[in-house]
Design a protein around this motif. Structure first.
Motif, PDB file in Angstrom:
ATOM      1  N   ALA A 196       0.847  -1.189   0.000  1.00 36.37           N
ATOM      2  CA  ALA A 196       0.000   0.000   0.000  1.00 36.37           C
ATOM      3  C   ALA A 196       0.886   1.244   0.000  1.00 36.37           C
ATOM      4  CB  ALA A 196      -0.907   0.002   1.224  1.00 36.37           C
ATOM      5  N   THR A 197       0.562   2.198  -0.838  1.00 41.97           N
ATOM      6  CA  THR A 197       1.343   3.432  -0.857  1.00 41.97           C
ATOM      7  C   THR A 197       0.963   4.304   0.340  1.00 41.97           C
ATOM      8  OG1 THR A 197      -0.275   4.686  -2.148  1.00 41.97           O
ATOM      9  CG2 THR A 197       1.358   3.371  -3.376  1.00 41.97           C
ATOM     10  N   PRO A 198       1.878   5.151   0.791  1.00 43.67           N
ATOM     11  CA  PRO A 198       1.530   6.067   1.888  1.00 43.67           C
ATOM     12  C   PRO A 198       0.318   6.935   1.549  1.00 43.67           C
ATOM     13  CG  PRO A 198       3.898   6.049   1.545  1.00 43.67           C
ATOM     14  CD  PRO A 198       3.301   5.274   0.417  1.00 43.67           C
ATOM     15  N   GLU A 199       0.243   7.410   0.305  1.00 41.01           N
ATOM     16  CA  GLU A 199      -0.886   8.247  -0.099  1.00 41.01           C
ATOM     17  C   GLU A 199      -2.196   7.474  -0.024  1.00 41.01           C
ATOM     18  OE1 GLU A 199       2.912   9.557  -1.519  1.00 41.01           O
ATOM     19  OE2 GLU A 199       1.864   7.657  -1.915  1.00 41.01           O
ATOM     20  N   PHE A 200      -2.138   6.209  -0.396  1.00 38.41           N
ATOM     21  CA  PHE A 200      -3.345   5.388  -0.347  1.00 38.41           C
ATOM     22  C   PHE A 200      -3.803   5.166   1.087  1.00 38.41           C
ATOM     23  CE2 PHE A 200      -5.333   1.079  -0.316  1.00 38.41           C
ATOM     24  CZ  PHE A 200      -6.482   1.412  -1.036  1.00 38.41           C
ATOM     25  N   LEU A 201      -2.879   4.773   1.969  1.00 38.95           N
ATOM     26  CA  LEU A 201      -3.262   4.540   3.359  1.00 38.95           C
ATOM     27  C   LEU A 201      -3.824   5.801   4.006  1.00 38.95           C
ATOM     28  CD1 LEU A 201      -0.616   2.165   4.998  1.00 38.95           C
ATOM     29  CD2 LEU A 201      -2.963   1.662   4.306  1.00 38.95           C
ATOM     30  N   ARG A 202      -3.199   6.938   3.749  1.00 41.63           N
ATOM     31  CA  ARG A 202      -3.711   8.188   4.305  1.00 41.63           C
ATOM     32  C   ARG A 202      -5.095   8.501   3.727  1.00 41.63           C
ATOM     33  NH1 ARG A 202       1.956   9.839   3.533  1.00 41.63           N
ATOM     34  NH2 ARG A 202       2.927   9.944   5.603  1.00 41.63           N
ATOM     35  N   GLY A 203      -5.265   8.221   2.449  1.00 38.49           N
ATOM     36  CA  GLY A 203      -6.566   8.454   1.827  1.00 38.49           C
ATOM     37  C   GLY A 203      -7.648   7.544   2.371  1.00 38.49           C
ATOM     38  N   VAL A 204      -7.301   6.290   2.629  1.00 36.67           N
ATOM     39  CA  VAL A 204      -8.264   5.351   3.216  1.00 36.67           C
ATOM     40  C   VAL A 204      -8.710   5.852   4.592  1.00 36.67           C
ATOM     41  CG1 VAL A 204      -8.607   3.018   4.097  1.00 36.67           C
ATOM     42  CG2 VAL A 204      -7.386   3.357   1.945  1.00 36.67           C
ATOM     43  N   LYS A 205      -7.748   6.294   5.387  1.00 36.63           N
ATOM     44  CA  LYS A 205      -8.088   6.820   6.708  1.00 36.63           C
ATOM     45  C   LYS A 205      -9.013   8.027   6.595  1.00 36.63           C
ATOM     46  CE  LYS A 205      -7.859   7.326  11.194  1.00 36.63           C
ATOM     47  NZ  LYS A 205      -8.548   6.385  12.104  1.00 36.63           N
ATOM     48  N   ALA A 206      -8.732   8.919   5.639  1.00 37.94           N
ATOM     49  CA  ALA A 206      -9.579  10.101   5.453  1.00 37.94           C
ATOM     50  C   ALA A 206     -10.995   9.696   5.042  1.00 37.94           C
ATOM     51  CB  ALA A 206      -8.961  11.022   4.405  1.00 37.94           C
TER      52      ALA A 206
END
Length: 410
Positions: A196-206
């Motif tokens: 998982a990319t950092p951007e993806f994980l942060r986006g999932v959390k958002a």
């Protein structure tokens, strides 16, 4: 004729003994083990600290049902929450990763009852990802984004959607009023070692915060040091705060134990999320036994005492640098984190017999040269050595991989 159900396509190899990073078959031949029981044997085979912990506990109390307090269970839960997750929460102990994921799925449905849709209808859907793997129970195969594990088990359970991994737009489009949670592996192991990319994980959390969803992480294959940090998600996005996490595999170092954690974050007034799974909501006969917890405590303490996290990072760097130096025509890339690594194969340049899957064929060839390394899908070879594997052992294993690949070039 075997009396065992044929649920596995087994390699023609019978292992009877192991010590450290090496195992022996019934013919006395030795192998370097870069499978580790598929990311299970964190300390290698028969480490003294684990053997001693199991022996001492077995001589004291093997099993105690969960109607009573179990000191080893309390200490292991404290260790996991305070020293590994480092976020307030509660732990339930099971026997496997599939059971742990079922616990997360049940927790998501409980949350959907506590936080229903606007009309009062409970939310129940879980969104997970294509190429994911979450176990082989009915709950696990429904959450898994691979059709092959579902064949012949229709009808599927309602309440699961699957979208492409690392695709935030597709994920948001899949969220409905009935959605309760998002379940993902920080690094997809069985699906081909995709991170998982950092951007993806942060986006999932958002998205979870925007739509009032639970963020559930499957760390069954990745947890407790295999990917560097004790929690693989923290190696990717240090500030991430999940709502639930599942584990198994490396937690017990070879002894069967699983667990899942639920956050203590408040979901309604003064009600913590973890309180939704109260008496009668979930249970297990064997989960969290004195013996299993003593084994897991020994493993986690040894990982910390020997600072194996640093060894994991050093051996990852060694593997990446060595493989890159080959510039090998059959290798497309090296994916993964820590000692959960996948070597991508260019199968168009590889000699593979008709009807054989390339990665499985390569794994079989490696066995004949003294190395155990499992496939991850048809075009990826996985490297999963123990966390305490040495520099020399990595060099030896990689030389076997290189020479075997050389022999398979078109």
């Amino acid at each position: 004729m075997s009396s065992i159900l044929s649920t596995y396509g087994r390699f023609p190899l019978t292992l009877v003994q192991g010590q450290g990073t090496r195992v022996q078959d019934d013919q006395g031949r030795s192998y370097l083990d870069f499978c580790s029981g598929i990311a299970v044997c964190s300390l290698g085979h028969s480490p003294k600290v684990l053997v001693d912990a199991i022996s001492q506990q077995a001589a004291t109390l093997i099993h105690c049902c969960n109607l009573y307090h179990i000191p080893q269970q309390e200490e292991l839960a404290r260790c996991i929450v305070e020293e590994h997750v480092k976020l307030p929460g509660k732990v339930f102990f099971s026997n496997s990763g599939a059971e742990s994921n079922d616990g997360l799925i049940k927790s998501a449905r409980r949350f959907g009852h506590a936080r229903p849709q606007a009309d009062g209808t409970p939310r129940y859907e879980v969104v997970s990802f294509l190429k994911s793997f979450h176990g082989r129970t009915l709950g696990g195969i429904n959450a898994t984004g691979q059709d092959k594990v579902k064949e012949g088990f229709d009808p599927m359970l309602p309440g699961f959607r699957h979208v492409p991994f690392n695709d935030l737009e597709a994920l948001e489009a899949a969220i409905q009023s009935s959605t309760a949670a998002i379940l993902l592996e920080p690094i997809q192991g069985e699906g081909g070692v995709h991170v998982a990319t950092p951007e993806f994980l942060r986006g999932v959390k958002a998205l979870c915060e925007k739509h009032d969803l639970l963020l559930l992480l499957d760390e069954v294959q990745t947890g407790f040091g295999r990917c560097g940090d004790p929690m693989a998600w923290r190696e990717i996005v240090p500030e991430l705060a999940p709502d639930g996490i599942s584990w198994a595999k490396g937690l017990g170092g070879g002894f069967p134990i699983g667990a899942f954690w639920l956050s203590d974050r408040l979901i309604d007034g003064d009600q913590p999320l973890s309180s939704l799974m109260g008496p009668g909501s979930h249970g297990t006969t064997y989960g969290g036994s004195p013996l299993a917890c003593a084994a897991a405590l020994a493993v986690l303490r040894e990982i910390q005492t020997l600072n194996l996290i640093e060894n994991v990072r050093a051996r990852e760097a060694q593997i990446r640098e060595t493989v890159a130096s080959w510039n090998h025509p059959l290798i497309t890339d090296v994916r993964g984190v820590g000692l959960l690594l996948g070597i991508g194969l260019d199968t168009t340049k590889m000699q593979v017999p008709e009807g054989k899957l390339p990665a499985i064929y390569l794994s079989a060839e490696l066995i004949s040269h003294g190395l155990l390394a499992p496939p991850a899908g048809p075009e990826t070879l996985r490297l999963l050595p123990p966390l305490n594997v040495s520099e020399d052992e990595v060099a030896e294993a990689l030389e076997i991989v290189r020479t075997t690949l050389d022999s398979l070039k078109n």
